[in-house]
Design an enzyme around this catalytic site. Sequence first.
Site, mmCIF file in Angstrom:
data_model
loop_
_atom_site.group_PDB
_atom_site.id
_atom_site.type_symbol
_atom_site.label_atom_id
_atom_site.label_comp_id
_atom_site.label_asym_id
_atom_site.label_seq_id
_atom_site.Cartn_x
_atom_site.Cartn_y
_atom_site.Cartn_z
ATOM 1 N N THR A 93 -23.019 60.546 -38.667
ATOM 2 C CA THR A 93 -22.892 60.831 -37.242
ATOM 3 C C THR A 93 -21.459 60.551 -36.812
ATOM 4 O OG1 THR A 93 -25.196 60.213 -36.847
ATOM 5 C CG2 THR A 93 -23.745 60.281 -34.930
ATOM 6 N N LYS A 169 -26.431 66.392 -32.959
ATOM 7 C CA LYS A 169 -26.805 65.036 -33.356
ATOM 8 C C LYS A 169 -26.521 64.042 -32.238
ATOM 9 C CE LYS A 169 -28.322 61.739 -35.969
ATOM 10 N NZ LYS A 169 -27.693 61.261 -37.209
ATOM 11 N N LYS A 237 -22.263 52.084 -32.121
ATOM 12 C CA LYS A 237 -21.357 53.157 -32.557
ATOM 13 C C LYS A 237 -21.744 54.506 -31.956
ATOM 14 C CE LYS A 237 -22.100 55.143 -36.570
ATOM 15 N NZ LYS A 237 -22.251 56.614 -36.409
#
Length: 300
Positions: A93, A169, A237
């Site tokens: 990702t 995503k 993150k």
Amino acid sequence: MGVIGLGAMGLGTATALHERGLSVIGCDVVESACRAFEGVGGRCVETPAELAGQCDVALVVVVNAVQVEQVLFGEHGLVDAFAPGGLVMQCATVAPSLAERLGARLAERGIAMLDAPISGGAAKARAGQLSVMASGSADAFAKAGPVLDAMAATVYRLGDAPGIGSSMKLVNQLLAGVHIAAAAEAVALGIRMGLEPRTVYEVITHSAGNSWMFENRVPHILDGDYTPLSAVDIFVKDLNLVHETGRELAMPTPIAASALQQFTAAKGAGFGREDDAAVIKVYQRLSGIALPEAANDGGE
């Protein structure tokens, strides 16, 4: 073919590919991860460069953009040893803008890239039943076909250029992070009001307020088991990526920002490497609620 990154997702994916008859070479900086793959019949090499000399398709299943850059372009990286005509399937990702830049840099070396983030968790990785949100050229999809067939239950072909898969995503990660944070807050509120947490789980999983994340993550809380299947640090993150991408686009994301603050608070409290369900421990610290304890060790 090769798999760089043999963590929870990468090891499961590499094992599933191996069991479906593909010749798979693994690579990870953690020796125990390589030994685990070798234990199921796989083969490992020490560096991405060594892997590049033995395959023409490489999955990159690492944690973040820094690691992606390192395994592709760093010392002993894949790119310098990868023959033109090879394919990188970038599954981590990362920001869509980074995926676009990676695709352009690889193209300069004659290497194709499939922007192919994955979703489904470690169990579905191991079963070869992931969802893949992919974008890239028709040639990249064709070269990746046997790998995608072996690792995924569903492959979404989202466009012809890197960046689109990573954009999708981020939508998924926004929802996933918000749903985990909301599930934790809901369970914490229930406990604070005196409700039995397993009863909360039973009722909500049969009611309109249920979500996949509530159903999947709340059992970790009920069992007092915060073994990291996906860690708090991951959502610090990923929700930061959502925030940064929104800022690039002048697009506010206030609900994601609230979830990010909860995960950041959990990280700051020392729970960053615990399962992402440990975000509920923020409420334990703030309001003194009693969380279920692990049966095997009496809790914290």
